[in-house]
Design an enzyme around this catalytic site. Sequence first.
Site, short mmCIF file in Angstrom:
data_model
loop_
_atom_site.label_atom_id
_atom_site.label_comp_id
_atom_site.label_asym_id
_atom_site.label_seq_id
_atom_site.Cartn_x
_atom_site.Cartn_y
_atom_site.Cartn_z
N LYS A 22 0.84 -1.21 0.00
CA LYS A 22 0.00 0.00 0.00
C LYS A 22 0.87 1.25 0.00
O LYS A 22 0.65 2.17 -0.78
CB LYS A 22 -0.91 0.02 1.24
CG LYS A 22 -1.61 1.34 1.44
CD LYS A 22 -2.50 1.37 2.65
CE LYS A 22 -1.84 1.80 3.92
NZ LYS A 22 -1.55 3.23 4.04
N ASN A 23 1.87 1.29 0.88
CA ASN A 23 2.66 2.51 1.02
C ASN A 23 3.63 2.73 -0.14
O ASN A 23 4.28 3.76 -0.21
CB ASN A 23 3.41 2.51 2.35
CG ASN A 23 2.48 2.77 3.52
OD1 ASN A 23 1.29 3.02 3.33
ND2 ASN A 23 3.02 2.69 4.72
N ARG A 122 -0.07 14.80 12.77
CA ARG A 122 0.56 14.54 11.47
C ARG A 122 0.66 15.79 10.57
O ARG A 122 0.00 15.90 9.53
CB ARG A 122 -0.17 13.41 10.74
CG ARG A 122 -0.07 12.11 11.51
CD ARG A 122 -0.78 10.98 10.83
NE ARG A 122 0.04 10.33 9.83
CZ ARG A 122 -0.30 9.20 9.24
NH1 ARG A 122 -1.43 8.59 9.57
NH2 ARG A 122 0.47 8.65 8.34
C1 UD1 Z 1 4.04 6.97 6.36
C2 UD1 Z 1 3.23 5.73 6.10
C3 UD1 Z 1 2.61 5.21 7.40
C4 UD1 Z 1 3.70 5.03 8.46
C5 UD1 Z 1 4.55 6.29 8.60
C6 UD1 Z 1 5.74 6.09 9.52
C7 UD1 Z 1 2.50 6.08 3.82
C8 UD1 Z 1 1.38 6.35 2.89
N1 UD1 Z 1 2.21 6.06 5.13
O1 UD1 Z 1 3.17 7.97 6.84
O2 UD1 Z 1 1.97 3.97 7.13
O3 UD1 Z 1 3.08 4.75 9.70
O4 UD1 Z 1 5.07 6.68 7.32
O5 UD1 Z 1 6.51 5.02 9.07
O6 UD1 Z 1 3.61 5.81 3.41
N2 UD1 Z 1 6.14 14.86 10.52
C9 UD1 Z 1 6.31 16.19 10.79
N3 UD1 Z 1 6.25 17.08 9.75
C10 UD1 Z 1 6.04 16.69 8.47
C11 UD1 Z 1 5.88 15.31 8.19
C12 UD1 Z 1 5.94 14.42 9.25
O7 UD1 Z 1 6.49 16.59 11.94
O8 UD1 Z 1 6.00 17.55 7.56
C13 UD1 Z 1 6.19 13.88 11.63
C14 UD1 Z 1 4.88 13.10 11.82
O9 UD1 Z 1 3.94 13.81 12.60
C15 UD1 Z 1 5.38 11.85 12.51
C16 UD1 Z 1 6.76 11.63 11.85
O10 UD1 Z 1 7.13 12.87 11.30
O11 UD1 Z 1 5.55 12.08 13.88
C17 UD1 Z 1 6.79 10.56 10.79
O12 UD1 Z 1 5.72 10.77 9.90
P1 UD1 Z 1 5.80 10.41 8.35
O13 UD1 Z 1 6.96 9.52 8.08
O14 UD1 Z 1 5.68 11.66 7.56
O15 UD1 Z 1 4.46 9.57 8.15
P2 UD1 Z 1 3.64 9.49 6.83
O16 UD1 Z 1 4.55 9.72 5.67
O17 UD1 Z 1 2.41 10.32 6.94
#
Ligand code: UD1
Length: 419
Positions: A22-23, A122
């Site tokens: 999925k991811n 998020r």
């Molecule tokens: C992706 C995955 C999800 C997985 C997550 C962590 C997809 C579609 N989803 O989610 O299944 O659980 O990675 O492995 O691939 N953050 C910030 N600022 C930002 C972006 C992120 O502070 O601009 C923080 C988030 O709040 C979180 C951390 O970084 O605490 C990691 O999040 P992130 O890796 O971005 O998760 P997703 O990409 O949304």
Amino acid sequence: MEKLVIEGGAPIDGEVVISGAKNAVLPLLAATLLADGDMTIKNVPQLRDVNTTIRLLEGMGVTVSVDDEYNITTNTSTINSYVAPYDLVKTMRASILVLGPTLARYGEVEVSLPGGCAIGSRPVNIHLSGLEAMGADITVHEGFIRAKAKRLKGARIVMDKVTVTGTENLLMAAVLAEGTTILENAAREPEVVDLADCLNKMGASIIGAGTPTLVVQGVESLKGVEHSVVPDRIETGTFLAAAAITGGRVKTLKAAPDTLDAVLQKFRDAGAAVETGEDWIEVDMRGRTLKSVDITTDPHPGFPTDMQAQFMAMNTFAQGIGVVVETIFENRMMHVAELMRMGANIRLEGNTAIVAGMPELYGAPVMATDLRASASLILAGLAAKGTTIVDRIYHTDRGYEKIEIRLKKLGAQIERVSG
Ligand code: UD1
């Protein structure tokens, strides 16, 4: 609303073919926005999030066709809108992935701001500041992110947190930017590597995928190609957990063992016999005692947050005490209260769960609160005494293809019911 009804205690034993990730498929579908000509994505899992992404692309005017084997072919020559609307973004946060590629290729984009979600706030600040560093003009107003740029310019971007979709968005922007972009502290997840491989096939120049530094030499255009999605490591881990929690055996086929090192080590620590081949993994728990394991989630190659809830469920049945620490998301412990309704002994202190294994858990009506929480409740239901009814399984359908049919083939007593 559909539910899963599980009669616990049936022995789990057999083989299951793993779906595409999925991811990985979501960023790959977003990457099709960069392609000149037809682009085909293969090994696509049949998931609600994939359907949502198809609707998102079609809403932008992209021509999308799906064949009998669920291969998805896109063509962007008909694109006429650069908007990701709220009604789609609110059901799937990964819609944010159209931001980078649309801006890079078409010079403008509007994406509804993803709000908080069940597992935390998020934010997307790193996506936005990275694009700004590449010269984009970004405003956030009335719930929309609006970005414009004539042509993005290469930049050195240090992401202050490891973000998977953030890395993917900036990567898809950088491939068409003028000059060189260096992304530091990049996510190393296998799905990021799969995206980079696909972009390189399309004509991009990316080196360093799978390491914390990505170096991207921008090009003028990218061509459509065929690309097959990598196996879903989280689905793999979840089926293997079904073997571990029930004292059974599962062999996952078309899997990618090298993407699951940290998880497989924890299965071994939990007392399972783990064997791997080039594209298969077997977890055998027959005649063995399940032991508690300590888990701390981390970005790849650490233990994935998307497997935390499933190992928590395993710990509820295991011998000893296991400490589970969630470091990625601030609110990803909602399965704890539901597992406790089934008799689990868990003490929650902030983002740390102290789980004392019980000899037995009892079936109960429980509610899925997010995708991986739903997996942990299904796993607990497979091993519990009596009937478990898991409600709100639309969460499950976002990330697990035909879960009840595949678990049934492994011996589970599980039915999907409506109402
Ligand atoms: C992706 C995955 C999800 C997985 C997550 C962590 C997809 C579609 N989803 O989610 O299944 O659980 O990675 O492995 O691939 N953050 C910030 N600022 C930002 C972006 C992120 O502070 O601009 C923080 C988030 O709040 C979180 C951390 O970084 O605490 C990691 O999040 P992130 O890796 O971005 O998760 P997703 O990409 O949304």
